[in-house]
Design an enzyme around this catalytic site. Structure first.
Site, short mmCIF file in Angstrom:
data_model
loop_
_atom_site.label_atom_id
_atom_site.label_comp_id
_atom_site.label_asym_id
_atom_site.label_seq_id
_atom_site.Cartn_x
_atom_site.Cartn_y
_atom_site.Cartn_z
N SER B 154 0.84 -1.20 0.00
CA SER B 154 0.00 0.00 0.00
C SER B 154 0.88 1.26 0.00
O SER B 154 1.77 1.37 -0.85
CB SER B 154 -0.92 -0.07 1.23
OG SER B 154 -1.90 0.91 1.18
N ASP B 319 -8.92 -6.47 -4.32
CA ASP B 319 -8.51 -5.17 -3.78
C ASP B 319 -9.05 -4.08 -4.70
O ASP B 319 -8.58 -3.91 -5.82
CB ASP B 319 -6.97 -5.12 -3.72
CG ASP B 319 -6.45 -3.85 -3.07
OD1 ASP B 319 -7.26 -2.93 -2.81
OD2 ASP B 319 -5.25 -3.78 -2.80
N HIS B 352 -8.12 -5.11 0.04
CA HIS B 352 -6.82 -4.48 0.23
C HIS B 352 -6.06 -5.09 1.41
O HIS B 352 -4.83 -5.20 1.37
CB HIS B 352 -7.02 -2.98 0.43
CG HIS B 352 -5.75 -2.19 0.46
ND1 HIS B 352 -4.80 -2.27 -0.54
CD2 HIS B 352 -5.25 -1.32 1.37
CE1 HIS B 352 -3.78 -1.46 -0.24
NE2 HIS B 352 -4.03 -0.89 0.92
#
EC number: 2.3.1.46
Lengths: 202, 375
Positions: B154, B319, B352
């Site tokens: 991320s 995600d 995610h």
């Protein structure tokens, strides 16, 4: 768990046949690259730089274990990750016959690569013909599946493939037809088990 | 539960960097502290060091536990440890709390030596580039000339990518997981709603809530609840909570009824005890500003020209906050620059958050890649 098969070069005459066409140091894209064995071989033999494309998880993992660059991508959705004219050779080794979008992948190979190399089992091989005449779909060393479980949905003969190339605006530069490790010169569409083509854009 | 593959008891360390840091915003910090942890042993060649960059709410405590807190397991303990995909028997692993954070590195909740008060609203906005610069200072402090790898998921993946752009000779491998080369409008929009929740909290006091002995809990809680929704997938929420009711029947009111409400409120509440609202604001801004192609008229290929590192880029199918498409943008730009790159698209139901979870294929991919890194 061991998904990688060590390659001893003479074991795979089809690799050797492809390697003969590859200029040393070339940039290669290998579509449906499995565990990266061909790329590894070409790297050893021809010092190529390249990437494989694979959809199957185990094969992608095999590539990483073999230290081969691999892009996890479905060939059926095309090669949009790859820029036009960005490779010396785009290789599709014994995968064409299992693809849905046959003409599309040939066109994509022509777009992305300066040359394309395709290998496939020749459906016109005499033993296949004999089995069909006897009333059965062929099952053999190069076509080891039954009609009901085969991933090979688009089988063709040498003549069929050449017609497709023409339709896709590809010029065939070279053809090699093999039966095991012998090269077949006489009656190739009848005597050849495995066909190799090198082609480029018209 | 005793984990024999844990790095075990860990202790954070501090470094005071007494060197002026000119931030991308133009602001200046004359000095700052960084808190970090290390696992494994730096080899004689100093060639086995790797840096793990954290995401929005992460910190330097990547693996292991603190002696006095048995439940304080690091946020990526399933990935980092002896025999784990990021193997501390092979690598010297560094986790650092980013500047502007709230777990020991200098941030808005720290005391500004010049005023004797909390920085609060005076703490400058920091960017991914600024973080890379501070991490490079930490590397220098530790005597590390080059990282074997910089790794992050991320926002952490963005830092890993930035490292390979800013210091092409100081990082050999980048592992960029569930990241993006820039946020989409939708992604920025989520961040802004989270910020608005905090900024409009009556207890925010323009960022100087420390002086009022209060915290903008309501705002931070809402921000976290919203964030949490976007880190999960529709499918994982449906599977985990569905429409389950806590009491088995409707109560026709606004108290907690559905399990998902209970879960989100709990997560939100827990977060307000652990995280500083100003740091949350900063981190979301760093996400929004990240766009290495911006300096090259939006051309990511041009932005990656200087890159020398090899890459493993990974994404997760469900995600939607950092979708596989965004990872493919990164891969495409690397391919266009003839960079060694592998890309794995991992089938996962967990959105995610997948990058933090135990998934056999995901961990095998990382392990296989890490095993081939020469040190």
């Amino acid at each position: 768990m061991n998904t990688t098969t060590p390659i001893t070069p003479p074991l795979r005459p089809d690799f050797a046949a492809i390697a003969k066409w590859i200029k040393p140091g070339a940039k290669i894209l290998d579509l449906g690259c499995g565990d990266g064995a061909l790329l590894r071989y070409l790297h050893q033999e021809r010092h190529v730089f390249g990437y494989g494309v694979e959809i199957d998880d185990e094969n992608v993992l095999g590539c990483l274990r073999n230290g081969i660059n691999v892009i996890q991508n479905d060939l059926e959705s095309g090669l949009s990750s790859f820029a036009s004219d960005s490779f010396d050779y785009v290789i599709l080794s014994q995968t064409l016959q299992a693809m849905k979008h046959t003409a599309e992948i040939i066109r994509e190979m022509l777009r992305v690569g300066r040359e394309g190399i395709v290998s496939f089992p020749n459906f016109g091989y005499w033993k296949n013909r004999v089995q069909v005449i006897r009333g059965h779909m062929p099952v053999s060393e190069s076509l080891p599946y039954h009609w009901y479980d085969t991933p090979n949905i688009h089988l063709c003969t040498l003549g069929d493939f050449e017609a497709l190339c023409n339709q896709c605006n590809a010029i065939i530069l070279e053809r090699r037809v093999m039966n095991k490790d012998h090269q077949i010169e006489l009656l190739p569409n009848l005597m050849g088990k495995l066909a190799f083509y090198r082609f480029k854009r018209k | 539960m005793q984990d024999s593959n844990s790095v075990g008891i860990v202790t954070p360390q501090y470094v005071h960097i007494d060197k002026t840091l000119k931030l991308k915003s133009g602001s200046v910090l004359t000095s700052y502290n960084l808190v970090y942890e290390t696992y494994g042993t730096l080899n004689a060649d100093r060639s086995n060091a790797l840096l793990i960059c954290h995401a929005l709410s992460g910190n330097h405590h990547v693996a292991g536990v603190y002696a006095d807190k048995p439940k304080s397991t690091g946020w990526w303990d399933n990935m980092v440890g002896p025999g784990k995909p990021i193997d501390t028997n092979k690598f010297f692993v560094i986790g650092v709390n980013n500047l502007g954070g709230c777990h020991g590195s200098t941030g808005p909740a720290s005391i500004d030596a010049r005023t004797g008060k909390h920085y609060g609203a005076n703490f400058p906005i920091v960017t991914v580039e600024d973080w890379v610069e501070t991490q490079a200072q930490l590397a220098e402090h530790l005597g590390i000339q080059q990282f074997a790898a910089v790794i992050g998921g991320s926002l952490g993946g963005m830092q890993a990518l930035q490292w390979t752009l800013d210091y092409p000779d100081k990082v050999r491998h980048g592992l960029v997981i569930a990241a993006a080369a820039k946020l989409t409008a939708q992604n920025i929009a989520f961040n802004d709603v989270a910020r608005q929740a905090i900024l409009t909290d009556q207890d925010f006091y323009g960022g100087d809530y420390y002086s009022y002995n209060t915290l903008p809990r309501r705002g931070l809680r809402l921000a976290r609840m919203l964030g949490h929704i976007t880190y999960l997938s529709d499918h994982s929420m449906a599977t985990k909570f569905g429409r389950d009711l806590r009491d088995g029947k409707f109560s026709f009111g606004y108290d907690v009824e559905f399990e998902i409400e209970s879960y989100l409120r709990y997560q939100g509440d827990k977060f307000t005890d652990l995280f500083d609202a100003n740091s949350y604001l900063l981190m979301t801004k760093a996400l929004d500003y990240f766009d290495p192609a911006n300096a090259y008229d939006g051309d990511l290929n041009a932005a990656f020209k200087a890159v020398k590192a090899s890459f493993l880029v990974l994404s997760f199918t469900t995600d939607w906050r950092f979708s596989p498409e965004r990872s493919r943008d990164i891969v495409k730009a690397l391919l266009n620059n003839n960079i060694n790159v592998s890309y794995g698209e991992i089938t996962s139901a967990h959105g995610h958050d997948s990058f933090l979870m135990n998934d056999a294929y995901y961990h095998q991919l990382v392990q296989a890649y890490m095993n081939n890194i020469e040190v």
